[in-house]
Design a protein around this motif. Structure first.
Motif, short mmCIF file in Angstrom:
data_model
loop_
_atom_site.label_atom_id
_atom_site.label_comp_id
_atom_site.label_asym_id
_atom_site.label_seq_id
_atom_site.Cartn_x
_atom_site.Cartn_y
_atom_site.Cartn_z
N ILE A 135 -62.59 39.99 -15.06
CA ILE A 135 -61.44 39.00 -15.45
C ILE A 135 -61.61 37.91 -14.13
O ILE A 135 -62.82 38.10 -13.36
N TYR A 136 -61.71 37.10 -14.76
CA TYR A 136 -61.39 35.24 -13.70
C TYR A 136 -60.16 35.39 -13.66
O TYR A 136 -58.92 35.18 -14.08
N LEU A 137 -59.66 34.96 -11.66
CA LEU A 137 -58.65 34.56 -11.47
C LEU A 137 -59.01 33.43 -10.31
O LEU A 137 -59.81 33.22 -10.04
N GLU A 138 -57.08 32.87 -10.27
CA GLU A 138 -56.93 31.78 -9.59
C GLU A 138 -55.93 32.15 -8.66
O GLU A 138 -55.24 32.82 -9.61
N GLY A 139 -55.71 31.33 -7.30
CA GLY A 139 -54.35 31.51 -6.59
C GLY A 139 -54.90 31.76 -5.39
O GLY A 139 -55.48 30.68 -4.81
N ARG A 140 -54.46 32.39 -4.80
CA ARG A 140 -54.04 31.98 -3.06
C ARG A 140 -54.25 33.29 -2.09
O ARG A 140 -53.59 34.44 -3.22
N LEU A 141 -54.89 33.34 -0.83
CA LEU A 141 -55.04 34.73 -0.21
C LEU A 141 -53.57 34.58 0.87
O LEU A 141 -53.75 33.60 1.12
N GLN A 142 -52.98 35.40 -0.02
CA GLN A 142 -51.24 35.54 1.11
C GLN A 142 -51.67 36.99 1.41
O GLN A 142 -52.10 37.88 1.69
N SER A 143 -50.82 36.65 2.88
CA SER A 143 -50.73 37.25 3.38
C SER A 143 -48.92 38.74 3.84
O SER A 143 -47.57 37.55 3.33
N ARG A 144 -48.91 40.03 4.14
CA ARG A 144 -47.39 40.65 3.42
C ARG A 144 -47.25 41.09 4.91
O ARG A 144 -48.28 42.51 4.83
N TYR A 198 -45.58 44.88 6.18
CA TYR A 198 -45.46 46.22 5.76
C TYR A 198 -45.24 47.28 6.93
O TYR A 198 -45.79 46.93 7.73
N ILE A 199 -44.32 48.30 6.31
CA ILE A 199 -44.39 49.28 7.49
C ILE A 199 -45.01 50.93 7.09
O ILE A 199 -45.09 50.94 5.49
N LYS A 200 -46.68 50.91 7.82
CA LYS A 200 -47.13 52.17 7.33
C LYS A 200 -47.09 53.60 8.22
O LYS A 200 -46.27 53.42 9.02
N THR A 201 -46.36 54.80 7.20
CA THR A 201 -46.17 56.19 7.61
C THR A 201 -47.55 56.67 8.53
O THR A 201 -48.23 57.34 6.97
N LEU A 202 -47.60 57.26 8.87
CA LEU A 202 -48.67 58.03 9.62
C LEU A 202 -48.17 59.49 9.44
O LEU A 202 -47.61 59.42 9.39
N PRO A 203 -49.44 60.09 9.29
CA PRO A 203 -49.41 61.36 9.62
C PRO A 203 -48.81 61.91 10.48
O PRO A 203 -49.29 61.58 11.65
N GLY A 204 -48.39 62.97 10.72
CA GLY A 204 -47.26 63.30 11.72
C GLY A 204 -45.78 62.58 11.42
O GLY A 204 -45.01 63.42 12.11
N GLY A 205 -45.54 61.04 10.88
CA GLY A 205 -44.39 61.29 10.93
C GLY A 205 -44.00 59.94 11.18
O GLY A 205 -43.14 58.85 11.37
N SER A 206 -45.12 59.41 12.49
CA SER A 206 -44.85 58.18 12.80
C SER A 206 -44.96 57.00 12.48
O SER A 206 -45.49 56.60 10.97
N THR A 207 -44.89 55.61 12.67
CA THR A 207 -44.82 54.30 11.73
C THR A 207 -45.26 53.38 12.37
O THR A 207 -45.22 53.01 13.81
N GLU A 208 -46.29 52.56 11.33
CA GLU A 208 -47.17 51.57 11.79
C GLU A 208 -46.02 50.14 11.67
O GLU A 208 -47.08 49.66 9.68
N ASN A 209 -46.39 49.41 12.55
CA ASN A 209 -45.74 47.45 11.10
C ASN A 209 -47.55 47.32 11.67
O ASN A 209 -48.67 47.19 11.39
N ARG A 210 -47.98 47.28 10.11
CA ARG A 210 -49.02 46.59 9.34
C ARG A 210 -48.62 44.95 8.64
O ARG A 210 -47.83 44.44 7.98
N ILE A 211 -50.42 44.56 8.68
CA ILE A 211 -50.32 43.30 7.75
C ILE A 211 -50.72 44.07 6.26
O ILE A 211 -52.57 43.85 6.74
N ALA A 212 -50.64 43.15 5.63
CA ALA A 212 -51.90 43.19 4.35
C ALA A 212 -51.91 41.92 3.27
O ALA A 212 -51.06 40.90 3.45
N TYR A 213 -52.92 42.18 3.53
CA TYR A 213 -53.51 40.74 2.55
C TYR A 213 -53.89 40.71 0.70
O TYR A 213 -54.75 41.79 0.73
N GLU A 214 -53.43 40.24 -0.37
CA GLU A 214 -53.79 40.21 -1.61
C GLU A 214 -53.66 38.73 -1.99
O GLU A 214 -53.46 37.49 -1.69
#
Length: 209
Positions: free
Chosen positions: A168-177, A179-195
């Motif tokens: 496929i061919y795509l046009e667009g922009r790279l954005q940041s988002r 989110y909260i990631k749940t880690l093994p053991g139940g703790s959480t971590e704030n993260r940034i995803a790029y898409e």
């Protein structure tokens, strides 16, 4: 943009000083962050990787406005908490306009790649259609960059009809988002995803520039 397979053009404000990221074949590579405003006023904070040789001729300073021409690259980081896909812009060209004029902010990319996971299609409670897809974009020496992409509306419907292996061919922009990631053991971590937020979705063979 010269190569249709993977190109990005961003302009924005430097948010951090370059810091050493890694070394390849005795050359150091540095990473800094650039803030690019959307038309809505929201800001995407994008990581940029730049070679020491390019920094030597194009120094980067915080709060200056820069234009970067390059490619979107991915790297799979393994740790005790599992693997994490790291996305950044690899700078091939770097320029400064010696200002902090945010009206010059820009974020455009073009990608040609292969769908490497089943497309996830869904609708929101307000009937908005969304599709998520991971594409593999080939580069030299048999390597590939794995890039998450998202589309809405008719582009989401078009993606939902495609299958693993389709080009496929795509046009667009790279954005940041954020989110909260749940880690093994139940703790959480704030993260940034790029898409990549897609404004155009086409079969690669149907795209005729």
């Amino acid at each position: 943009m010269s190569e249709l397979s993977n190109n990005i053009y961003i302009s924005g404000l430097c948010m951090s000083a370059p810091e050493l990221s890694h070394t390849v074949y005795d050359e150091n590579f540095y990473r800094f962050f650039i803030g690019v405003r959307r038309l809505s006023g929201a800001e995407d904070v994008i990581p940029v990787t730049v070679s020491e040789s390019l920094l030597a001729v194009r120094p980067v300073m915080v709060s200056f406005h820069y234009t970067i021409v390059g490619q979107i690259r991915s790297y799979n980081l393994h740790s005790e908490n599992g693997s994490k896909l790291l996305i950044s812009v690899f700078a091939k060209e770097l320029y400064s306009d010696n200002s902090n004029d945010r009206s010059l902010d820009c974020n455009r990319c073009e990608l040609t790649g292969f769908i490497c996971k089943d497309v996830t299609y869904r609708t929101t409670p307000f009937a908005r259609e969304i599709s998520d897809v991971l594409i593999a974009v080939n580069r030299r020496y048999g390597k590939s960059d794995y890039l998450p992409c998202i589309a809405w509306g008719k582009n989401a419907r078009k993606l939902s009809m495609l299958s693993v292996g389709d080009e496929i061919y795509l046009e667009g922009r790279l954005q940041s988002r954020e989110y909260i990631k749940t880690l093994p053991g139940g703790s959480t971590e704030n993260r940034i995803a790029y898409e990549v937020s897609c404004s155009t979705v086409d079969y690669a063979k149907e795209y005729n520039p």
